[in-house]
Design an enzyme around this catalytic site. Structure first.
Site, mmCIF file in Angstrom:
data_model
loop_
_atom_site.group_PDB
_atom_site.id
_atom_site.type_symbol
_atom_site.label_atom_id
_atom_site.label_comp_id
_atom_site.label_asym_id
_atom_site.label_seq_id
_atom_site.Cartn_x
_atom_site.Cartn_y
_atom_site.Cartn_z
ATOM 1 N N ASP A 1 0.839 -1.201 0.000
ATOM 2 C CA ASP A 1 0.000 0.000 0.000
ATOM 3 C C ASP A 1 0.873 1.249 0.000
ATOM 4 O O ASP A 1 1.556 1.543 0.981
ATOM 5 C CB ASP A 1 -0.894 0.014 1.246
ATOM 6 C CG ASP A 1 -1.846 1.203 1.240
ATOM 7 O OD1 ASP A 1 -2.947 1.072 0.679
ATOM 8 O OD2 ASP A 1 -1.474 2.273 1.782
ATOM 9 N N TYR B 1 2.986 9.822 -0.704
ATOM 10 C CA TYR B 1 4.063 9.276 0.124
ATOM 11 C C TYR B 1 5.427 9.469 -0.560
ATOM 12 O O TYR B 1 6.467 9.289 0.071
ATOM 13 C CB TYR B 1 3.882 7.774 0.415
ATOM 14 C CG TYR B 1 2.598 7.375 1.102
ATOM 15 C CD1 TYR B 1 1.763 8.316 1.688
ATOM 16 C CD2 TYR B 1 2.203 6.048 1.173
ATOM 17 C CE1 TYR B 1 0.579 7.949 2.307
ATOM 18 C CE2 TYR B 1 1.025 5.667 1.792
ATOM 19 C CZ TYR B 1 0.208 6.623 2.345
ATOM 20 O OH TYR B 1 -0.966 6.235 2.950
ATOM 21 N N LYS C 1 -2.603 5.669 -4.469
ATOM 22 C CA LYS C 1 -3.715 6.603 -4.230
ATOM 23 C C LYS C 1 -3.515 7.931 -4.944
ATOM 24 O O LYS C 1 -2.381 8.407 -5.102
ATOM 25 C CB LYS C 1 -3.847 6.876 -2.716
ATOM 26 C CG LYS C 1 -3.815 5.620 -1.884
ATOM 27 C CD LYS C 1 -4.056 5.869 -0.415
ATOM 28 C CE LYS C 1 -3.707 4.646 0.404
ATOM 29 N NZ LYS C 1 -2.296 4.578 0.819
ATOM 30 N N HIS D 1 -7.565 9.659 -2.135
ATOM 31 C CA HIS D 1 -6.977 9.691 -0.802
ATOM 32 C C HIS D 1 -7.856 10.410 0.232
ATOM 33 O O HIS D 1 -7.854 10.080 1.409
ATOM 34 C CB HIS D 1 -5.594 10.356 -0.876
ATOM 35 C CG HIS D 1 -4.611 9.815 0.104
ATOM 36 N ND1 HIS D 1 -3.299 9.574 -0.213
ATOM 37 C CD2 HIS D 1 -4.736 9.459 1.406
ATOM 38 C CE1 HIS D 1 -2.666 9.111 0.863
ATOM 39 N NE2 HIS D 1 -3.528 9.035 1.852
HETATM 40 P P1 NAP Z 1 0.510 1.706 11.890
HETATM 41 O O1 NAP Z 1 0.751 0.593 10.933
HETATM 42 O O2 NAP Z 1 -0.695 1.695 12.733
HETATM 43 O O3 NAP Z 1 1.752 1.843 12.884
HETATM 44 C C1 NAP Z 1 3.063 1.913 12.445
HETATM 45 C C2 NAP Z 1 3.962 2.042 13.681
HETATM 46 O O4 NAP Z 1 3.979 0.809 14.416
HETATM 47 C C3 NAP Z 1 5.398 2.327 13.322
HETATM 48 O O5 NAP Z 1 5.879 3.229 14.270
HETATM 49 C C4 NAP Z 1 6.096 0.957 13.476
HETATM 50 O O6 NAP Z 1 7.442 1.167 13.848
HETATM 51 C C5 NAP Z 1 5.321 0.347 14.600
HETATM 52 N N1 NAP Z 1 5.253 -1.129 14.548
HETATM 53 C C6 NAP Z 1 4.856 -1.883 13.499
HETATM 54 N N2 NAP Z 1 4.821 -3.191 13.832
HETATM 55 C C7 NAP Z 1 5.225 -3.269 15.126
HETATM 56 C C8 NAP Z 1 5.380 -4.354 16.030
HETATM 57 N N3 NAP Z 1 5.088 -5.607 15.671
HETATM 58 N N4 NAP Z 1 5.800 -4.076 17.282
HETATM 59 C C9 NAP Z 1 6.073 -2.798 17.661
HETATM 60 N N5 NAP Z 1 5.948 -1.727 16.843
HETATM 61 C C10 NAP Z 1 5.517 -1.954 15.586
HETATM 62 O O7 NAP Z 1 0.551 3.133 11.137
HETATM 63 P P2 NAP Z 1 0.497 3.662 9.643
HETATM 64 O O8 NAP Z 1 1.784 3.435 8.968
HETATM 65 O O9 NAP Z 1 0.004 5.049 9.724
HETATM 66 O O10 NAP Z 1 -0.626 2.803 8.931
HETATM 67 C C11 NAP Z 1 -0.362 1.684 8.104
HETATM 68 C C12 NAP Z 1 -0.495 2.013 6.637
HETATM 69 O O11 NAP Z 1 -1.795 2.531 6.333
HETATM 70 C C13 NAP Z 1 0.428 3.151 6.161
HETATM 71 O O12 NAP Z 1 1.770 2.747 6.040
HETATM 72 C C14 NAP Z 1 -0.231 3.541 4.858
HETATM 73 O O13 NAP Z 1 0.095 2.614 3.832
HETATM 74 C C15 NAP Z 1 -1.711 3.439 5.233
HETATM 75 N N6 NAP Z 1 -2.281 4.761 5.666
HETATM 76 C C16 NAP Z 1 -3.268 5.308 4.885
HETATM 77 C C17 NAP Z 1 -3.867 6.506 5.260
HETATM 78 C C18 NAP Z 1 -4.955 7.084 4.403
HETATM 79 O O14 NAP Z 1 -5.333 8.240 4.615
HETATM 80 N N7 NAP Z 1 -5.478 6.362 3.441
HETATM 81 C C19 NAP Z 1 -3.449 7.175 6.421
HETATM 82 C C20 NAP Z 1 -2.433 6.604 7.198
HETATM 83 C C21 NAP Z 1 -1.872 5.385 6.817
HETATM 84 P P3 NAP Z 1 8.698 0.671 12.962
HETATM 85 O O15 NAP Z 1 8.444 1.035 11.522
HETATM 86 O O16 NAP Z 1 9.836 1.437 13.564
HETATM 87 O O17 NAP Z 1 8.797 -0.807 13.169
#
Ligand code: NAP
Length: 291
Positions: free
Chosen positions: A44, A49, A78, A109
């Site tokens: 994704d 990004y 997106k 988005h």
């Molecule tokens: P998330 O996946 O909820 O959290 C990511 C955080 O968790 C990072 O700090 C990561 O650190 C940590 N982490 C991951 N696995 C872990 C584990 N097993 N143990 C401990 N810490 C862990 O946040 P997100 O990146 O915002 O959301 C995921 C994806 O959703 C994004 O990458 C993006 O593709 C998508 N997204 C879309 C929108 C939208 O508006 N459509 C908005 C936000 C996000 P490290 O990387 O340091 O391991």
């Protein structure tokens, strides 16, 4: 890998790998490659990004090395708000950056600006086959219902914030009514609420020898929600996909249901300042549109 079938028959992996805020392009390429090696098939990304090229390089490397076939990958990108009046250029640019001749899932988005007009161009590209499925992000239940009542191609996916602390039951109900699959962004609440050591999630995890993170992912999947956790650490990338050998029971689901705060601590789409800020974000320099 386990899959969910979208409303057009396409199979979408129930877990994917998200690359928001993976800004170092070398790190992005390496992480996506490691994710593919670990078994992820859904990646994704998004124009905004600014790492589509790195994602494309990682896919090419994995395909060239025979680790995966292109057709087994499910690539999501997106459309950014800045391009809602020039969707065709945006789609073609994303295809070029990713090094692909089709995108598996293309989402707008933000439901802001001329998003219905933008969606109509996405529909044209879907009919042409450049986009295998189209959908939306951040569409609250009334927005999703309005869009579904307006457009010809019902969105396949609504990507919204979904985690144990913001469960959005009405969003799931509305999506189900229209045959839209929900996909959880921020499945770890971006690390908020002490999720990785949360006592309730950790306690449930102990029963299955799983971490709080794995419980949080499994909980969404057990609700029929696709998850796209992000991590740049190999061991976490592997941990996050190791969720197929357990399932939460009724009691676990009930305990997690009680964690819902009913609101986001990450974004507030109802705040005019947030909307203004989103409009100011650019995915690229302004293009000269020849119209
Ligand atoms: P998330 O996946 O909820 O959290 C990511 C955080 O968790 C990072 O700090 C990561 O650190 C940590 N982490 C991951 N696995 C872990 C584990 N097993 N143990 C401990 N810490 C862990 O946040 P997100 O990146 O915002 O959301 C995921 C994806 O959703 C994004 O990458 C993006 O593709 C998508 N997204 C879309 C929108 C939208 O508006 N459509 C908005 C936000 C996000 P490290 O990387 O340091 O391991």
């Amino acid at each position: 890998m386990e899959y969910i079938t979208l409303n057009n028959g396409l199979k979408m992996p129930l877990i994917g790998y998200g690359v928001y805020q993976v800004n170092d392009l070398k790190e992005c390429e390496e992480s996506v490659y490691q994710a593919i090696v670990a078994g992820y098939r859904l990646i994704d990304t998004a124009a905004v990004y600014m790492n589509e090229e790195a994602v494309g390089k990682a896919i090419k490397r994995a395909v060239d090395e025979g680790i995966v076939k292109r057709e087994d990958m499910f690539i999501t990108t997106k459309l950014w708000l800045q391009d809602y009046d020039d969707v065709q250029t945006a789609i073609d640019t994303s295809l070029e950056k990713l090094g692909l001749d089709y995108i598996d899932l293309y989402l707008f988005h933000q439901p802001m600006g001329n998003y219905v007009g933008a969606y109509r161009v996405m529909e044209d590209n879907y009919r042409e086959g450049k986009l295998k499925a189209i959908g939306v992000c951040n569409s609250y239940p009334h927005v999703l219902a309005d869009l579904c009542e307006t457009v010809e191609v019902i969105p396949a996916v609504n990507q919204i914030e979904l985690h144990p602390f913001f469960q959005q039951p009405l969003a799931l109900q509305t999506a189900k009514q229209y045959g839209v699959v929900c996909e959880a962004w921020g499945p770890f609440a971006e690390g908020g609420h002490g999720i990785f050591t949360h006592p309730v999630l950790s306690e449930i995890g102990k029963k299955y020898q799983k971490t709080a993170a794995q419980v949080a992912l499994r909980w969404n999947i057990d609700r029929g929600v696709v998850v796209i956790p992000k991590s740049v650490h190999k061991e976490r990338i592997e941990q996050n996909i190791d969720i197929w050998d357990f399932q939460l029971d009724e009691q676990d689901m009930q305990k997690i249901a009680e964690l819902d705060t009913g609101k986001s601590d990450i974004v507030n789409h109802f705040d005019p300042e947030f909307v203004k800020m989103v409009h100011s974000v650019k995915a690229h320099e302004e293009r000269k549109i020849n119209k």
